[in-house]
Design a protein around this motif. Sequence first.
Motif, PDB file in Angstrom:
ATOM      1  N   ALA A 111      -3.233  21.018  15.445  1.00 17.37           N
ATOM      2  CA  ALA A 111      -1.926  21.484  15.919  1.00 17.37           C
ATOM      3  C   ALA A 111      -0.818  20.943  15.032  1.00 17.37           C
ATOM      4  O   ALA A 111      -0.950  19.904  14.400  1.00 17.37           O
ATOM      5  N   ALA A 112       0.269  21.659  15.017  1.00 23.26           N
ATOM      6  CA  ALA A 112       1.423  21.240  14.232  1.00 23.26           C
ATOM      7  C   ALA A 112       2.047  19.992  14.854  1.00 23.26           C
ATOM      8  O   ALA A 112       1.942  19.748  16.048  1.00 23.26           O
ATOM      9  N   THR A 113       2.691  19.208  14.006  1.00 20.27           N
ATOM     10  CA  THR A 113       3.391  18.023  14.486  1.00 20.27           C
ATOM     11  C   THR A 113       4.548  18.456  15.372  1.00 20.27           C
ATOM     12  O   THR A 113       5.265  19.405  15.070  1.00 20.27           O
ATOM     13  N   THR A 114       4.719  17.760  16.482  1.00 20.71           N
ATOM     14  CA  THR A 114       5.792  18.089  17.404  1.00 20.71           C
ATOM     15  C   THR A 114       7.050  17.312  17.037  1.00 20.71           C
ATOM     16  O   THR A 114       6.988  16.256  16.433  1.00 20.71           O
ATOM     17  N   THR A 115       8.178  17.855  17.457  1.00 18.68           N
ATOM     18  CA  THR A 115       9.460  17.207  17.188  1.00 18.68           C
ATOM     19  C   THR A 115       9.737  16.158  18.265  1.00 18.68           C
ATOM     20  O   THR A 115       9.152  16.208  19.359  1.00 18.68           O
ATOM     21  N   PRO A 116      10.650  15.228  17.997  1.00 16.90           N
ATOM     22  CA  PRO A 116      11.022  14.259  19.034  1.00 16.90           C
ATOM     23  C   PRO A 116      11.504  14.934  20.322  1.00 16.90           C
ATOM     24  O   PRO A 116      11.190  14.466  21.421  1.00 16.90           O
ATOM     25  N   GLU A 117      12.235  16.052  20.218  1.00 19.08           N
ATOM     26  CA  GLU A 117      12.703  16.753  21.419  1.00 19.08           C
ATOM     27  C   GLU A 117      11.531  17.326  22.219  1.00 19.08           C
ATOM     28  O   GLU A 117      11.515  17.268  23.442  1.00 19.08           O
ATOM     29  N   GLU A 118      10.546  17.893  21.538  1.00 26.37           N
ATOM     30  CA  GLU A 118       9.353  18.408  22.220  1.00 26.37           C
ATOM     31  C   GLU A 118       8.585  17.265  22.879  1.00 26.37           C
ATOM     32  O   GLU A 118       8.090  17.391  23.999  1.00 26.37           O
ATOM     33  N   ILE A 131      14.564   8.301  25.147  1.00 29.72           N
ATOM     34  CA  ILE A 131      14.844   8.164  23.720  1.00 29.72           C
ATOM     35  C   ILE A 131      13.538   8.445  22.979  1.00 29.72           C
ATOM     36  O   ILE A 131      12.480   7.965  23.391  1.00 29.72           O
ATOM     37  N   ALA A 132      13.619   9.215  21.902  1.00 30.38           N
ATOM     38  CA  ALA A 132      12.412   9.516  21.136  1.00 30.38           C
ATOM     39  C   ALA A 132      12.673   9.337  19.654  1.00 30.38           C
ATOM     40  O   ALA A 132      13.757   9.642  19.156  1.00 30.38           O
ATOM     41  N   GLU A 133      11.663   8.821  18.988  1.00 31.10           N
ATOM     42  CA  GLU A 133      11.683   8.710  17.537  1.00 31.10           C
ATOM     43  C   GLU A 133      10.269   8.950  17.051  1.00 31.10           C
ATOM     44  O   GLU A 133       9.326   8.297  17.513  1.00 31.10           O
ATOM     45  N   GLY A 134      10.120   9.921  16.168  1.00 33.86           N
ATOM     46  CA  GLY A 134       8.783  10.257  15.696  1.00 33.86           C
ATOM     47  C   GLY A 134       7.911  10.690  16.855  1.00 33.86           C
ATOM     48  O   GLY A 134       8.294  11.521  17.664  1.00 33.86           O
ATOM     49  N   ASN A 135       6.731  10.067  16.981  1.00 33.53           N
ATOM     50  CA  ASN A 135       5.788  10.452  18.034  1.00 33.53           C
ATOM     51  C   ASN A 135       5.844   9.522  19.253  1.00 33.53           C
ATOM     52  O   ASN A 135       4.975   9.572  20.104  1.00 33.53           O
ATOM     53  N   LEU A 136       6.889   8.674  19.337  1.00 31.83           N
ATOM     54  CA  LEU A 136       7.007   7.724  20.438  1.00 31.83           C
ATOM     55  C   LEU A 136       8.223   8.048  21.299  1.00 31.83           C
ATOM     56  O   LEU A 136       9.317   8.289  20.786  1.00 31.83           O
ATOM     57  N   VAL A 137       8.018   8.046  22.621  1.00 31.01           N
ATOM     58  CA  VAL A 137       9.087   8.331  23.578  1.00 31.01           C
ATOM     59  C   VAL A 137       9.247   7.129  24.500  1.00 31.01           C
ATOM     60  O   VAL A 137       8.256   6.628  25.047  1.00 31.01           O
ATOM     61  N   ALA A 138      10.476   6.665  24.670  1.00 28.83           N
ATOM     62  CA  ALA A 138      10.783   5.568  25.592  1.00 28.83           C
ATOM     63  C   ALA A 138      11.589   6.130  26.752  1.00 28.83           C
ATOM     64  O   ALA A 138      12.529   6.902  26.546  1.00 28.83           O
ATOM     65  N   MET A 139      11.206   5.742  27.984  1.00 30.44           N
ATOM     66  CA  MET A 139      11.910   6.225  29.169  1.00 30.44           C
ATOM     67  C   MET A 139      12.195   5.065  30.116  1.00 30.44           C
ATOM     68  O   MET A 139      11.357   4.179  30.288  1.00 30.44           O
ATOM     69  N   ARG A 140      13.377   5.137  30.749  1.00 22.96           N
ATOM     70  CA  ARG A 140      13.691   4.267  31.880  1.00 22.96           C
ATOM     71  C   ARG A 140      13.598   5.154  33.100  1.00 22.96           C
ATOM     72  O   ARG A 140      14.268   6.192  33.188  1.00 22.96           O
ATOM     73  N   VAL A 141      12.742   4.750  34.044  1.00 22.13           N
ATOM     74  CA  VAL A 141      12.427   5.576  35.197  1.00 22.13           C
ATOM     75  C   VAL A 141      12.642   4.751  36.473  1.00 22.13           C
ATOM     76  O   VAL A 141      12.249   3.596  36.532  1.00 22.13           O
ATOM     77  N   THR A 142      13.267   5.351  37.475  1.00 21.99           N
ATOM     78  CA  THR A 142      13.407   4.701  38.774  1.00 21.99           C
ATOM     79  C   THR A 142      12.286   5.186  39.683  1.00 21.99           C
ATOM     80  O   THR A 142      12.104   6.391  39.870  1.00 21.99           O
ATOM     81  N   LEU A 143      11.525   4.229  40.220  1.00 22.86           N
ATOM     82  CA  LEU A 143      10.434   4.543  41.143  1.00 22.86           C
ATOM     83  C   LEU A 143      10.899   4.264  42.567  1.00 22.86           C
ATOM     84  O   LEU A 143      11.485   3.210  42.830  1.00 22.86           O
ATOM     85  N   GLN A 144      10.645   5.199  43.470  1.00 25.68           N
ATOM     86  CA  GLN A 144      10.992   5.035  44.878  1.00 25.68           C
ATOM     87  C   GLN A 144       9.822   5.504  45.725  1.00 25.68           C
ATOM     88  O   GLN A 144       9.092   6.417  45.328  1.00 25.68           O
ATOM     89  N   GLY A 145       9.673   4.891  46.865  1.00 27.82           N
ATOM     90  CA  GLY A 145       8.620   5.323  47.766  1.00 27.82           C
ATOM     91  C   GLY A 145       8.538   4.438  48.981  1.00 27.82           C
ATOM     92  O   GLY A 145       9.405   3.593  49.218  1.00 27.82           O
ATOM     93  N   THR A 146       7.472   4.621  49.735  1.00 31.29           N
ATOM     94  CA  THR A 146       7.201   3.840  50.934  1.00 31.29           C
ATOM     95  C   THR A 146       5.791   3.283  50.818  1.00 31.29           C
ATOM     96  O   THR A 146       4.859   4.018  50.471  1.00 31.29           O
TER      97      THR A 146
END
Length: 144
Positions: free
Chosen positions: A2-9, A75-90
């Motif tokens: 497969a083709a290399t994906t972009t940071p946005e993808e 935030i993405a750079e190259g093939n790495l994506v960093a995310m800050r995520v809020t987890l909620q639940g019971t």
Amino acid sequence: MAATTTPEENKRLARRFPEEVATEGKVDLIDEICAEDVIGHNPLGEIHGRDELKDHLESLQTAFGEFSATVEEVIAEGNLVAMRVTLQGTHAGEFMGVDPTGTEFEVVNMVFTRVKDGQIVERWVQPDMLGLMQQLGVIEQPGE
């Protein structure tokens, strides 16, 4: 190959895990978005392959009812994506040897996702486990 994906993808793909798999409960989506030999790193250990990842997610869904994972930043750079995520639940089921408390929680989670050939091949997940255990009443809050 497969083709290399972009940071946005890569950002769109990485977001699908917390938004669709975790929050919407679409565990079978793992077959589409993750490589067969995906590796997951988390505070409870390492996960190898789609089936182990599905089993892990299903156990978390049992432990934490009304669960949601809200992506706050990506935030993405190259093939790495960093995310800050809020987890909620019971806390609705056994988790780490702790019987259900029925307590609601909200913690921050840091997720790094590595993408290759349009699929997730590796994830590093670091939720605020201390904050979670304090909110569930398993560990005392400072000053109590």
